[in-house]
Design an enzyme around this catalytic site. Sequence first.
Site, mmCIF file in Angstrom:
data_model
loop_
_atom_site.group_PDB
_atom_site.id
_atom_site.type_symbol
_atom_site.label_atom_id
_atom_site.label_comp_id
_atom_site.label_asym_id
_atom_site.label_seq_id
_atom_site.Cartn_x
_atom_site.Cartn_y
_atom_site.Cartn_z
ATOM 1 N N LYS A 90 17.515 5.924 28.480
ATOM 2 C CA LYS A 90 16.328 5.317 27.878
ATOM 3 C C LYS A 90 15.954 5.983 26.551
ATOM 4 C CE LYS A 90 14.357 3.882 32.340
ATOM 5 N NZ LYS A 90 13.135 3.874 33.184
ATOM 6 N N TYR A 106 12.963 -6.295 32.657
ATOM 7 C CA TYR A 106 12.048 -5.706 33.647
ATOM 8 C C TYR A 106 11.108 -6.741 34.260
ATOM 9 C CZ TYR A 106 13.260 -0.748 33.085
ATOM 10 O OH TYR A 106 13.897 0.467 33.121
ATOM 11 N N ASN A 152 11.149 8.240 31.750
ATOM 12 C CA ASN A 152 11.884 8.995 32.773
ATOM 13 C C ASN A 152 13.403 8.990 32.559
ATOM 14 O OD1 ASN A 152 12.349 6.405 33.568
ATOM 15 N ND2 ASN A 152 11.516 6.620 35.635
ATOM 16 N N HIS A 194 17.807 4.759 33.751
ATOM 17 C CA HIS A 194 17.665 3.647 34.693
ATOM 18 C C HIS A 194 18.893 3.610 35.584
ATOM 19 C CE1 HIS A 194 17.076 -0.482 36.191
ATOM 20 N NE2 HIS A 194 18.369 -0.648 35.953
ATOM 21 N N GLU A 199 22.521 -7.021 35.984
ATOM 22 C CA GLU A 199 22.168 -6.150 34.848
ATOM 23 C C GLU A 199 23.389 -5.898 33.955
ATOM 24 O OE1 GLU A 199 18.457 -3.907 37.139
ATOM 25 O OE2 GLU A 199 20.275 -2.760 36.759
HETATM 26 P P1 DAT Z 1 13.079 3.148 39.052
HETATM 27 O O1 DAT Z 1 13.370 3.217 37.579
HETATM 28 O O2 DAT Z 1 13.114 4.519 39.687
HETATM 29 O O3 DAT Z 1 13.947 2.155 39.780
HETATM 30 P P2 DAT Z 1 10.922 1.212 39.289
HETATM 31 O O4 DAT Z 1 11.995 0.176 39.375
HETATM 32 O O5 DAT Z 1 9.888 1.240 40.365
HETATM 33 O O6 DAT Z 1 11.561 2.685 39.212
HETATM 34 O O7 DAT Z 1 10.152 1.083 37.904
HETATM 35 C C1 DAT Z 1 10.852 0.774 36.710
HETATM 36 C C2 DAT Z 1 10.363 1.677 35.607
HETATM 37 O O8 DAT Z 1 8.988 1.417 35.353
HETATM 38 C C3 DAT Z 1 10.414 3.178 35.928
HETATM 39 O O9 DAT Z 1 11.682 3.732 35.703
HETATM 40 C C4 DAT Z 1 9.379 3.722 35.005
HETATM 41 C C5 DAT Z 1 8.324 2.636 34.998
HETATM 42 N N1 DAT Z 1 7.267 2.907 35.987
HETATM 43 C C6 DAT Z 1 7.350 2.725 37.324
HETATM 44 N N2 DAT Z 1 6.209 3.062 37.940
HETATM 45 C C7 DAT Z 1 5.367 3.478 36.959
HETATM 46 C C8 DAT Z 1 4.033 3.961 36.922
HETATM 47 N N3 DAT Z 1 3.302 4.074 38.042
HETATM 48 N N4 DAT Z 1 3.492 4.271 35.723
HETATM 49 C C9 DAT Z 1 4.211 4.137 34.575
HETATM 50 N N5 DAT Z 1 5.475 3.685 34.531
HETATM 51 C C10 DAT Z 1 6.045 3.368 35.703
HETATM 52 MG MG MG Z 2 14.047 0.084 39.604
#
Ligand code: DAT
Ligand code: MG
Length: 138
Positions: free
Chosen positions: A9, A49, A112, A115, A126
């Site tokens: 990212k 997303y 973070n 992905h 994807e």
């Molecule tokens: P992951 O990337 O671990 O699969 P996810 O699919 O639940 O997590 O969410 C996609 C992305 O969205 C994640 O990498 C970072 C962002 N995100 C998720 N939860 C969040 C939150 N509570 N606050 C801010 N960003 C968040």
């Molecule tokens: Mg995810």
Amino acid sequence: MSKTFIMIKPDAVRNKHVGDIIARIEKEGFKILALKYTKLAETDAKEFYKVHKERPFYGELCKDMAAGPIVVAALERENAVLHWRDVIGATDPKEAKPNTIRALYAESKGANSVHGSDSDENAISEITFFFKGMELVN
Ligand code: DAT
Ligand code: MG
């Protein structure tokens, strides 16, 4: 063998972790099938997303994902999806296990670093999203 889709990212590219993360991909036994350095338009980030479109962080997430260059790759390995999820760690770096990519490099839950697909089915869609029409090297 199975496939997964991964992204380095904008925060990790900005913080110069591309080399370390690609080295980790190889060390973990993944085969790289396709690799690209690119940048998302915000409309593409929204499409990528879209499963999160009802969540409160969706707008900021899409803006952040389009804020700078990224690296995307299609990877192959035994148990690829689950293995990569283990290597990257929990979404929130504060909860990620030591030596996971997010524990090592992530700035926050939003920024973070990486992905990873969450299922074999999403891995394929994807990979298609980023590498449509491109032959995967094998
Ligand atoms: P992951 O990337 O671990 O699969 P996810 O699919 O639940 O997590 O969410 C996609 C992305 O969205 C994640 O990498 C970072 C962002 N995100 C998720 N939860 C969040 C939150 N509570 N606050 C801010 N960003 C968040
Ligand atoms: Mg995810």
